[in-house]
Design a protein around this motif. Structure first.
Motif, short mmCIF file in Angstrom:
data_model
loop_
_atom_site.label_atom_id
_atom_site.label_comp_id
_atom_site.label_asym_id
_atom_site.label_seq_id
_atom_site.Cartn_x
_atom_site.Cartn_y
_atom_site.Cartn_z
N MET A 131 0.69 -14.17 -8.97
CA MET A 131 2.02 -14.60 -9.42
C MET A 131 1.87 -15.54 -10.63
O MET A 131 2.30 -15.23 -11.72
CB MET A 131 2.70 -15.29 -8.23
N GLU A 132 1.15 -16.65 -10.38
CA GLU A 132 0.93 -17.61 -11.47
C GLU A 132 -0.02 -17.02 -12.50
O GLU A 132 0.07 -17.30 -13.69
CB GLU A 132 0.35 -18.91 -10.90
N LEU A 133 -0.94 -16.12 -12.00
CA LEU A 133 -1.92 -15.50 -12.90
C LEU A 133 -1.22 -14.60 -13.91
O LEU A 133 -1.48 -14.65 -15.11
CB LEU A 133 -2.93 -14.70 -12.07
N LYS A 178 1.81 -14.83 -14.69
CA LYS A 178 2.61 -15.73 -15.52
C LYS A 178 1.75 -16.30 -16.65
O LYS A 178 2.19 -16.42 -17.78
CB LYS A 178 3.14 -16.88 -14.64
N ASN A 179 0.48 -16.57 -16.28
CA ASN A 179 -0.43 -17.12 -17.27
C ASN A 179 -0.75 -16.11 -18.36
O ASN A 179 -0.88 -16.46 -19.52
CB ASN A 179 -1.73 -17.56 -16.60
N LEU A 204 1.95 -15.96 -20.50
CA LEU A 204 1.95 -17.25 -21.20
C LEU A 204 1.11 -17.15 -22.47
O LEU A 204 1.48 -17.69 -23.50
CB LEU A 204 1.38 -18.32 -20.26
N PHE A 205 -0.02 -16.42 -22.39
CA PHE A 205 -0.88 -16.27 -23.57
C PHE A 205 -0.13 -15.58 -24.70
O PHE A 205 -0.30 -15.92 -25.87
CB PHE A 205 -2.16 -15.50 -23.23
N THR A 207 2.37 -18.07 -26.04
CA THR A 207 1.75 -19.17 -26.81
C THR A 207 1.39 -18.70 -28.21
O THR A 207 1.50 -19.46 -29.16
CB THR A 207 0.48 -19.72 -26.13
N ARG A 208 0.98 -17.43 -28.32
CA ARG A 208 0.67 -16.87 -29.64
C ARG A 208 1.91 -16.97 -30.54
O ARG A 208 1.82 -17.39 -31.70
CB ARG A 208 0.19 -15.42 -29.49
N LEU A 226 4.42 -19.03 -30.24
CA LEU A 226 4.71 -20.44 -30.54
C LEU A 226 3.75 -20.99 -31.60
O LEU A 226 4.16 -21.72 -32.51
CB LEU A 226 4.61 -21.26 -29.25
N GLN A 254 9.32 -24.11 -21.40
CA GLN A 254 8.13 -23.55 -20.76
C GLN A 254 7.19 -24.65 -20.27
O GLN A 254 6.05 -24.38 -19.90
CB GLN A 254 7.39 -22.63 -21.73
N THR A 255 7.67 -25.90 -20.30
CA THR A 255 6.89 -27.09 -19.92
C THR A 255 5.44 -27.01 -20.44
O THR A 255 4.49 -27.21 -19.69
CB THR A 255 6.88 -27.34 -18.40
N LEU A 256 5.32 -26.74 -21.74
CA LEU A 256 3.99 -26.64 -22.33
C LEU A 256 3.47 -28.03 -22.72
O LEU A 256 4.25 -28.97 -22.86
CB LEU A 256 4.03 -25.74 -23.57
N ILE A 257 2.15 -28.09 -22.92
CA ILE A 257 1.44 -29.33 -23.31
C ILE A 257 2.12 -30.61 -22.81
O ILE A 257 2.53 -31.45 -23.61
CB ILE A 257 1.20 -29.39 -24.84
N ARG A 276 -2.68 -23.07 -27.36
CA ARG A 276 -3.56 -22.10 -26.69
C ARG A 276 -4.47 -22.82 -25.69
O ARG A 276 -4.69 -22.36 -24.58
CB ARG A 276 -4.40 -21.38 -27.75
N ASP A 299 -3.80 -25.44 -24.15
CA ASP A 299 -2.95 -25.78 -23.02
C ASP A 299 -2.88 -24.61 -22.03
O ASP A 299 -3.02 -24.79 -20.82
CB ASP A 299 -1.56 -26.13 -23.55
N ARG A 349 -4.39 -24.57 -18.23
CA ARG A 349 -3.59 -24.26 -17.03
C ARG A 349 -4.28 -23.23 -16.15
O ARG A 349 -4.40 -23.40 -14.94
CB ARG A 349 -2.25 -23.68 -17.44
#
Lengths: 220, 381
Positions: free
Chosen positions: A1-3, A5-6, A9-10, A13-14, A16, A78-81, B162, B164, B168
């Motif tokens: 699930m989180e995986l 999502k991760n 996420l990649f 993030t690209r 962003l 996305q609650t990043l960094i 990245r 970050d 995670r």
């Protein structure tokens, strides 16, 4: 699930990363447009070429605003960094203010159309060059903050250098203006235009100071 | 199974709950505290991997704990686990960092003293020495891992955003590994004392594999740990991040990895047999303190940075807990056993006075205090 999502996420993030890079590109391009615009104004005053440059900076500023909002929304949505989010937000907003300063200075030229005596042209141009160099160095320092934290200092010291040089030029210019036989109203107007330009490296230096602290925070 | 058997197991479940509530924070505390990972995700991953670790690899450390003192009567096991849980509870209430490992060892020694059972000095020395070694080893791992990670990151020049995302994912995987290691290493603390007196029986699963009584106990204990994680660990997680010194997310990853590696090393029977087959010295399978491994790892990073920013008062408190926790557990266990035997008339060890608590329990009661609990659990009940 989180995986999963991760993994997505990649991808996000690209996108962003690209937006941040694009934002810095806009700032750098605005400063170059500004440099040309000041040159054009000093040479030909308020011509179509100058107005075109003003429109270019105008466009850059509004595009950068869109990017800034998109970056800020993504960082928070996305609650990043979480550790550096506030710092990045502060950095982006302070950099965005530089775009406003470029735009504001050019609008002032366009509206007030100041008559700048020839003997001051060289100093106005040097002042504008110093302002642009300081912003260019700040853009490099900001890029380093995101990718190569150790290099932030290498660029930051150049921001300080150009700010000092700009200060010297602006003081010299203001002294020359107020020692001249011009009317007080013109002296005041010319002084205002020195300050319009000189505010840019001053602000760049303030941002560089904060950036140095953000960089220290990230290496701890 | 009779209801009273379940009652005797409750102290173990209480201890499991306390372990879940406290030690899950060692694995996911910084990640959740800094909001890198959501609590729900952390709780689910932690619970699943604690159960897997406990059921698959929990036997090794239990054997060592069994050598220290094989508590052979269910009421005795109840009191040992209860004393340990009470010690953990009191220490937590007092705001002192606590280790379930030290609590249960203190309680077992309390049982040994009460029942005049000789404490195996070799097993005790082995356990005590690993308590000293595990934080040092964690510090060493953390130093090497931190240096290597910072070098790799400096070379890779990843974008902050990245980095970050990678951090995670890294924290999630390290957390899963940490939870597995925690389950494998620390289930002995929760259910170890019940193994020689296990009320369960082995059963075959569709002729494919046997689900041993020990594994059933471990599953029950792991579920209790999971309950502790889900119900109470959030508060601990939110405060643990800055306990000794503030950590960056990458440093937090290094801490979790180092902690997990130490717990894994002291729990892995696979690694032990690999070392044995290659003629290398083996690592004793001993339950070590998860909290102390974390403290060791954080101190390792802090020392690498010149030792600035360490809150030595917190470190001192943790050091004091080292002595106080087993002492409280031992004394509570001794006194509790006295009451259980003389007031409630319960048989707290196989050869002792008092009535047999349960019919189903009569077979293990005949088991001598042996160094290895494994034969005891194979007996038909």
């Amino acid at each position: 699930m989180e995986l999963t999502k991760n993994i997505s996420l990649f991808r996000r993030t690209r996108a962003l990363e690209n937006e941040i890079d694009e934002f810095l590109d806009k700032l750098s391009q605005s400063s170059l447009h500004f440099k040309i615009a000041v040159k054009v104004y000093l040479r030909d005053r308020c011509t179509t070429d100058f107005e075109n440059k003003l429109q270019d900076v105008n466009k850059m500023e509004s595009e950068a605003d869109h990017l800034r909002r998109a970056i800020e929304t993504k960082l928070y949505a996305q609650t990043l960094i979480p550790e550096s989010r506030g710092d990045v937000l502060g950095l982006i907003e302070n950099l965005d203010h530089l775009l406003n300063l470029f735009e504001g200075a050019l609008w002032a030229f366009s509206i007030e159309k100041p008559e700048i005596p020839d003997e001051y042209h060289a100093d106005y141009e040097t002042l504008s060059d110093m302002a642009v160099e300081s912003v260019e160095a700040l853009v490099l320092a900001s890029r380093a903050f995101f990718r190569n934290i150790e290099a932030v200092g290498d660029h930051n010291h150049k921001v300080m250098f150009y700010e000092k040089e700009a200060d010297k030029v602006s003081t010299k210019l203001k002294k020359a203006i107020f020692n001249s036989e011009l009317d007080l109203s013109r002296k005041a107007q010319l002084r205002n235009f020195v300050e319009h330009i000189d505010n840019i490296p001053d602000w760049a230096e303030d941002v560089a100071d904060r950036l140095a602290i953000y960089a220290i925070k990230r290496t701890v | 199974m009779e209801l009273s058997v379940l009652f005797f197991l409750t102290s173990g479940l209480f201890l499991g709950w306390a372990l879940g509530a406290n030690d899950a924070a060692n694995v996911f505390g910084t990640a959740v505290g800094t909001r890198m990972i959501r609590f729900t995700t952390a709780a689910v991953v932690c619970t699943v991997f604690v159960i897997l670790g406990a059921v698959i690899s929990g036997a090794g450390t239990t054997e060592t704990l069994g050598k220290l003192g094989a508590i052979d009567a269910l009421p005795g096991s109840f009191m040992a686990a209860f004393a340990a849980a009470l010690a953990v509870y009191l220490m937590t209430k007092a705001g002192l960092p606590v280790s379930t490992t030290q609590a249960i060892v203190g309680a077992i020694i309390g049982w040994n003293l009460f029942t005049d059972t000789v404490t195996d000095p070799t097993a005790l020395a082995k356990i005590l020495s690993t308590w000293l070694i595990s934080p040092i080893l964690a510090a060493g791992f953390a130093m090497v891992l931190f240096k290597a990670t910072t070098m790799v990151l400096a070379r890779a020049r990843l974008h902050l955003i990245r980095l970050d995302a990678y951090t995670r994912l890294g924290l999630l995987l390290a957390g899963a590994f940490g939870a597995y290691s925690l389950g494998a290493n620390n289930i002995a603390n929760v259910m170890g004392v019940f193994v020689p007196a296990s009320p369960f029986t082995d059963f075959e699963f569709a002729g494919l594999f046997t689900f041993s009584s020990t594994e059933q106990l471990f599953l029950l204990g792991a579920l209790a740990i999971g309950l502790g994680v889900v119900t109470y660990s959030k508060r601990v997680m939110m405060t643990v991040g800055t306990g000794i010194m503030p950590l960056s997310p990458v440093a937090a990853w290094v801490v979790v990895m180092s902690h997990s590696m130490v717990l894994f090393l002291f729990a892995s029977q696979g690694l032990e047999s690999f070392l044995q087959s290659n003629g290398l010295p083996t690592i004793p399978l001993v339950p070590v303190s998860s909290s102390q491994a974390v403290v060791g790892a954080v101190l390792g990073i802090a020392l690498l940075k010149g030792g600035r920013g360490i809150r030595w008062r917190v470190v001192g408190g943790i050091g004091a807990g080292w002595v106080v926790t087993p002492l409280i557990a031992g004394v509570v266990c001794f006194i509790g056993l006295f009451f259980l035997q003389n007031v409630f008339d319960q048989k707290v060890h196989a050869g002792g006075p008092g009535k047999e608590p349960l019919a189903v329990f009569s077979a293990p009661a005949g088991t001598a205090v042996g160094p290895d609990p494994a034969p005891a659990r194979k007996r038909p009940l």
